[in-house]
Design an enzyme around this catalytic site. Structure first.
Site, PDB file in Angstrom:
ATOM      1  N   LYS A 162      -1.558 -10.077   0.343  1.00 46.86           N
ATOM      2  CA  LYS A 162      -2.308  -8.960   0.913  1.00 46.86           C
ATOM      3  C   LYS A 162      -2.429  -7.817  -0.081  1.00 46.86           C
ATOM      4  CE  LYS A 162      -4.238  -6.237   3.990  1.00 46.86           C
ATOM      5  NZ  LYS A 162      -3.878  -5.852   5.331  1.00 46.86           N
TER       6      LYS A 162
ATOM      7  N   LYS B  19      -2.112   4.446   1.101  1.00 50.61           N
ATOM      8  CA  LYS B  19      -0.745   3.927   1.284  1.00 50.61           C
ATOM      9  C   LYS B  19      -0.600   2.543   0.660  1.00 50.61           C
ATOM     10  CE  LYS B  19       0.038   1.525   4.724  1.00 50.61           C
ATOM     11  NZ  LYS B  19       0.088   0.069   5.030  1.00 50.61           N
TER      12      LYS B  19
END
Lengths: 284, 284
Positions: free
Chosen positions: A169, A236
């Protein structure tokens, strides 16, 4: 099979709807309880804490924003790993970083709970329709126990031990987000030089980079485009990418600048917009 | 119509072959004369200087590497603008920056010579087959005079006054090259994290970014892939992008880092390789 789902944000909420459609007995928890009420009307139970939720579930999905949130939902006194029964499986679907995910697995293993890291790719629409793409890290037998739930949410594949789902990811998001940063600078440059974006796209034609530019430039310029991926989450994710790369002693100077660009956009108040709107922080 | 072509590099040489195919009377010049000999066998005249070439041509194409080269081929005592007859057209096809191209136009105008900036997109194969994509800046009447030559080389469009062809080219190359920089860091990150590139591409599927990643990753990993665009020229283009943006008081922090990455790769001796091989400077 009783399924618990923690975190009813943009993605989590649609996944909950999908699981109800698919006939699962669903228990949900969200920090702001009101968000859960429409699901309760459709038959979901609403837990008062992740711990309570976990105690009543066989498979527990956690879908929240970041490490701080996961420390609350899984590791705290009121957390799901604290509350789950031995033999339960926690499916961590938030985008975190591999080292933290392995910390979660250790905490889970001490209580004889299985853990998978299973971050997702896809839009909220794809979540609603059970068409997410899910990269799973974990042990084969734990993966098999969670399979019915994963089947309901989308296509999934076991890519390695715990941490590897997250690794996939992060690599993919690092590219996606950096691409958006590049496209935003490219569009700002075009405007500064008097280059018409649509004409530039025509010149690029069918080249894969032209297709990608078209995809993002139109989203950047369309004020009514929906929020598919919040800018603050993109920032983030880039932070987690850089942290992980630094642990591996790998410098990523371009991606570091991408993270700074998204951080600046967040400081300018664009955090809740779609990440393509990073472009606004570069415009005159 | 007599056509002069200065610069028989990878692109220029194929363009010369194409112009011979199309029946133009061709005069060529190259710094190292040997490079021109096979063209002479096919009927091209070989000039001993850009000045001599220009004197004998109606349309003069300049296709060299950078500003320093163009100062020699066009502006020097032996240059084409010095030598061309009034009414001739100089088509500058090198990738430069708008301010310098406008300097060329001024020098040409003083001698009553037309000038177009007409940088190209496309591979050497496309150059050979007359399928380049050409963005032209200049006056309409000058463009019309050069049209037969442009028609032979590919599709072309007038995008604005002199400098705008270059502006389009710089925007597009800034994106292309930055994309390659991002994909190179992404691939280095994948390898460091143990992520299999092919599996990551499968997960990304048909997403435009996945398509672009596939396109470049395979080129990065294929040692036998041809040089389509030399790394040293990509570095030079990024330098021109940053110079132009700075003139417009626009910061491009991500693209600045891309330029530094390509500069480092050049210092490491990778300048003559395909620009996708910037990846090698990031590998362990």
């Amino acid at each position: 099979m009783r399924v618990g789902l923690i975190g009813l944000g943009n993605m989590g909420y649609r996944m909950a709807e999908r699981l109800l459609d698919e006939g699962f007995q669903l228990i949900v928890y969200n920090r702001t309880r009101e968000r859960a009420l429409p699901l309760a009307e459709r038959g979901a139970e609403v837990a008062s804490s992740p711990r309570e939720l976990a105690y009543r579930a066989d498979v527990i999905i956690d879908m929240v924003s970041d490490e701080a949130a996961v420390r609350n939902t899984l590791l705290s006194e009121d957390g799901a790993i604290t509350g789950a029964r031995p033999g339960a499986v926690v499916v961590e679907m938030s985008t975190l970083y591999p080292q933290f995910v392995r910390e979660l697995e250790e905490a889970a293993r001490e209580r004889d709970i299985g853990l998978l890291d299973a971050p997702v790719l896809g839009s909220t629409t794809q979540a609603r329709e059970g068409r997410l793409s899910i990269m799973v890290g974990g042990d084969e037998d734990v993966y098999e126990r969670a399979r019915p739930v994963l089947d309901a949410l989308g296509s999934h594949r076991l890519v390695g031990p715990v941490g590897m789902g997250t690794a996939y990811k992060l690599v993919i998001n690092a590219i996606l987000i950096s691409m958006v940063g590049v496209m935003a600078e490219g569009l700002a440059l075009a405007e500064a030089m008097g280059v018409d974006p649509e004409s530039a796209l025509e010149v690029m034609g069918e080249h894969p980079v032209g297709k990608a530019a078209g995809y993002y430039w139109r989203r950047m310029l369309d004020d009514s485009a929906p929020v598919r991926f919040a800018l603050r989450l993109a920032e983030k994710d880039m932070r987690y990418v850089l942290r992980t790369a630094a642990d591996l002693v790998r410098e990523l100077p371009i991606m570091a600048e991408v993270q700074q660009t998204f951080l600046r956009a967040k400081r300018l108040g664009l955090g809740d917009l779609d990440y393509s709107k990073v472009f606004r922080s570069l415009e005159d």
